[in-house]
Scaffold this active site. Sequence first.
Site, short mmCIF file in Angstrom:
data_model
loop_
_atom_site.label_atom_id
_atom_site.label_comp_id
_atom_site.label_asym_id
_atom_site.label_seq_id
_atom_site.Cartn_x
_atom_site.Cartn_y
_atom_site.Cartn_z
N SER A 123 -3.48 9.83 1.83
CA SER A 123 -2.28 9.22 2.39
C SER A 123 -1.14 10.23 2.42
CB SER A 123 -1.89 8.04 1.51
OG SER A 123 -0.59 7.61 1.81
N TYR A 163 -0.08 4.04 -7.12
CA TYR A 163 -0.96 4.14 -5.94
C TYR A 163 -0.96 5.58 -5.41
CZ TYR A 163 -2.45 4.02 -1.09
OH TYR A 163 -3.07 4.32 0.11
N LYS A 179 -4.05 8.57 -5.32
CA LYS A 179 -4.54 9.35 -4.17
C LYS A 179 -4.45 10.84 -4.48
CE LYS A 179 -5.67 6.07 -1.40
NZ LYS A 179 -7.08 5.87 -1.06
N ASP A 202 11.50 4.15 -1.40
CA ASP A 202 11.32 4.52 0.02
C ASP A 202 12.03 5.83 0.33
OD1 ASP A 202 9.73 2.45 0.76
OD2 ASP A 202 11.23 1.40 1.97
P1 NAD Z 1 -8.24 -2.60 3.02
O1 NAD Z 1 -7.83 -3.21 1.73
O2 NAD Z 1 -8.19 -3.41 4.26
O3 NAD Z 1 -9.73 -2.00 2.88
C1 NAD Z 1 -10.24 -1.53 1.66
C2 NAD Z 1 -11.61 -2.17 1.48
O4 NAD Z 1 -12.19 -1.70 0.26
C3 NAD Z 1 -11.54 -3.69 1.39
O5 NAD Z 1 -12.50 -4.23 2.28
C4 NAD Z 1 -11.91 -4.00 -0.07
O6 NAD Z 1 -12.61 -5.24 -0.17
C5 NAD Z 1 -12.76 -2.80 -0.42
N1 NAD Z 1 -12.76 -2.42 -1.85
C6 NAD Z 1 -11.67 -2.25 -2.65
N2 NAD Z 1 -12.06 -1.85 -3.87
C7 NAD Z 1 -13.43 -1.75 -3.84
C8 NAD Z 1 -14.41 -1.36 -4.78
N3 NAD Z 1 -14.07 -1.02 -6.03
N4 NAD Z 1 -15.71 -1.37 -4.40
C9 NAD Z 1 -16.07 -1.72 -3.13
N5 NAD Z 1 -15.18 -2.11 -2.21
C10 NAD Z 1 -13.87 -2.10 -2.54
O7 NAD Z 1 -7.37 -1.26 3.20
P2 NAD Z 1 -7.21 -0.29 4.45
O8 NAD Z 1 -5.84 -0.43 4.98
O9 NAD Z 1 -8.37 -0.44 5.36
O10 NAD Z 1 -7.28 1.10 3.72
C11 NAD Z 1 -8.48 1.86 3.60
C12 NAD Z 1 -8.20 3.10 2.77
O11 NAD Z 1 -7.18 3.85 3.43
C13 NAD Z 1 -7.69 2.82 1.37
O12 NAD Z 1 -8.27 3.78 0.49
C14 NAD Z 1 -6.21 3.04 1.48
O13 NAD Z 1 -5.63 3.41 0.27
C15 NAD Z 1 -6.14 4.16 2.51
N6 NAD Z 1 -4.86 4.20 3.22
C16 NAD Z 1 -4.41 3.07 3.86
C17 NAD Z 1 -3.16 3.11 4.50
C18 NAD Z 1 -2.63 1.87 5.18
O14 NAD Z 1 -1.43 1.83 5.44
N7 NAD Z 1 -3.45 0.88 5.52
C19 NAD Z 1 -2.40 4.29 4.50
C20 NAD Z 1 -2.91 5.43 3.86
C21 NAD Z 1 -4.14 5.37 3.22
N1 UDP Z 2 10.06 -2.01 5.89
C1 UDP Z 2 11.04 -2.95 6.10
N2 UDP Z 2 10.73 -4.27 5.83
C2 UDP Z 2 9.52 -4.67 5.38
C3 UDP Z 2 8.51 -3.68 5.18
C4 UDP Z 2 8.82 -2.35 5.45
O1 UDP Z 2 12.16 -2.64 6.52
O2 UDP Z 2 9.30 -5.86 5.14
C5 UDP Z 2 10.36 -0.58 6.21
C6 UDP Z 2 10.23 0.37 5.02
O3 UDP Z 2 11.44 0.42 4.30
C7 UDP Z 2 9.87 1.68 5.74
C8 UDP Z 2 9.07 1.23 6.95
O4 UDP Z 2 9.41 -0.15 7.16
O5 UDP Z 2 11.04 2.33 6.21
C9 UDP Z 2 7.55 1.33 6.78
O6 UDP Z 2 7.19 0.65 5.56
P1 UDP Z 2 5.68 0.35 5.18
O7 UDP Z 2 5.68 -0.38 3.87
O8 UDP Z 2 4.99 -0.29 6.33
O9 UDP Z 2 5.03 1.80 5.04
P2 UDP Z 2 5.39 3.01 4.04
O10 UDP Z 2 5.75 4.15 4.94
O11 UDP Z 2 6.49 2.60 3.14
O12 UDP Z 2 4.11 3.24 3.33
#
Ligand code: NAD
Ligand code: UDP
Length: 338
Positions: free
Chosen positions: A124, A149, A153, A295
């Site tokens: 991330s 979190y 990562k 933030d």
């Molecule tokens: P999500 O929660 O929708 O998907 C994660 C999946 O992993 C879920 O289906 C959950 O059931 C499964 N899971 C969690 N812990 C587990 C375990 N111990 N064993 C097996 N399955 C497990 O999340 P997402 O948004 O699809 O994110 C996927 C990955 O990307 C995550 O690692 C997250 O940290 C990373 N990521 C997400 C974002 C975002 O904004 N969505 C941003 C940056 C990184």
């Molecule tokens: N944000 C907001 N209201 C919300 C959720 C998010 O104003 O209910 C803003 C937050 O302050 C940031 C942007 O939206 O500027 C993106 O936030 P998000 O949590 O989606 O992602 P982040 O970049 O923080 O992981």
Amino acid sequence: MNVLVTGGMGYIGSHTCVQMIQAGITPVIVDNLCNANKEVLNRIQALTDVTPVFYQGDVRDEAFLDHVFSEQEIDAVIHFAGLKAVGESVAKPLEYYDNNVNGSLVLARAMRKAGVKSLVFSSSATVYGDPASVPITEAFPTGNTTNPYGRSKYMVEQCLSDLFHAEPDWSITLLRYFNPVGAHPSGTMGEDPKGIPNNLMPFIAQVAVGRRAELAVFGNDYPTSDGTGVRDYIHVLDLADGHIAALNSVGAKAGLHIYNLGTGQGSSVLDMVHAFANACGHDVPYKLCPRRPGDIAECWASTEKAEAELGWKATRTIAQMTADTWLWQSNNPNGYEK
Ligand code: NAD
Ligand code: UDP
């Protein structure tokens, strides 16, 4: 190519499975369903005519993973599984480190036993902390993260990098996602957060569909164009395609490969509110509120390295991201729950 997709039932994983199948790659899903719904399998089937092999289980369960690797011929692993809510990670650090860090170590151990040494990890942009400038390149310092979190990562990145240095026949790809949003353009798959959404886009979508009264805009006194926070929003299908590009171009090459997955464009919170209003055809009520602790003002990616080395570039616009989210949200107001 057969790819084990941990967390493949989740938001990003499910879209990646669809894109993989369409690119001729076979996903094998492992997920414990702690944040996903089994209905996702039907939606993948409806879009691709393929029901992926699915194992329900936990990546921290080494015997379970050994069993999966013994039954399936796996060429590479994409590791999405983990917990992802920043606020919850502050309240439950042990659960986050166990799931995200321990889960990744157990997975890597099981892979090594099975002789599978190609791993793509969901990292991330949070590993960059508060960047000194934008756009952010992969060479920027990492580790100055502000919550468990983000630290989880960063720790996994460090563990995997140490693993590569000790055993240089691994191919380890760290993909640093910026802000994934949007949904499948069919309106049948999207993000389905449990409880109150933490992230901007699902919150806006739930306000637009009438599930919540108004959006709280966290801060309008940042040094940005309109005072609200600026982020690099990327369509989940572009992100999914970035994984396929990584598998195809570096997934089989020994090395430690690190890429930003973003668009290189920053959008403010109010930009997103207005774009969503255009997509759904009515205003999205909001109120200006104090900043959210932790933030940062602005964050967007330099995309040059991914373009040059993976031959991948995000193409979908903010208008597509909001239109697809709206189609998903309005067709499925309660997500995957019927
Ligand atoms: P999500 O929660 O929708 O998907 C994660 C999946 O992993 C879920 O289906 C959950 O059931 C499964 N899971 C969690 N812990 C587990 C375990 N111990 N064993 C097996 N399955 C497990 O999340 P997402 O948004 O699809 O994110 C996927 C990955 O990307 C995550 O690692 C997250 O940290 C990373 N990521 C997400 C974002 C975002 O904004 N969505 C941003 C940056 C990184
Ligand atoms: N944000 C907001 N209201 C919300 C959720 C998010 O104003 O209910 C803003 C937050 O302050 C940031 C942007 O939206 O500027 C993106 O936030 P998000 O949590 O989606 O992602 P982040 O970049 O923080 O992981």
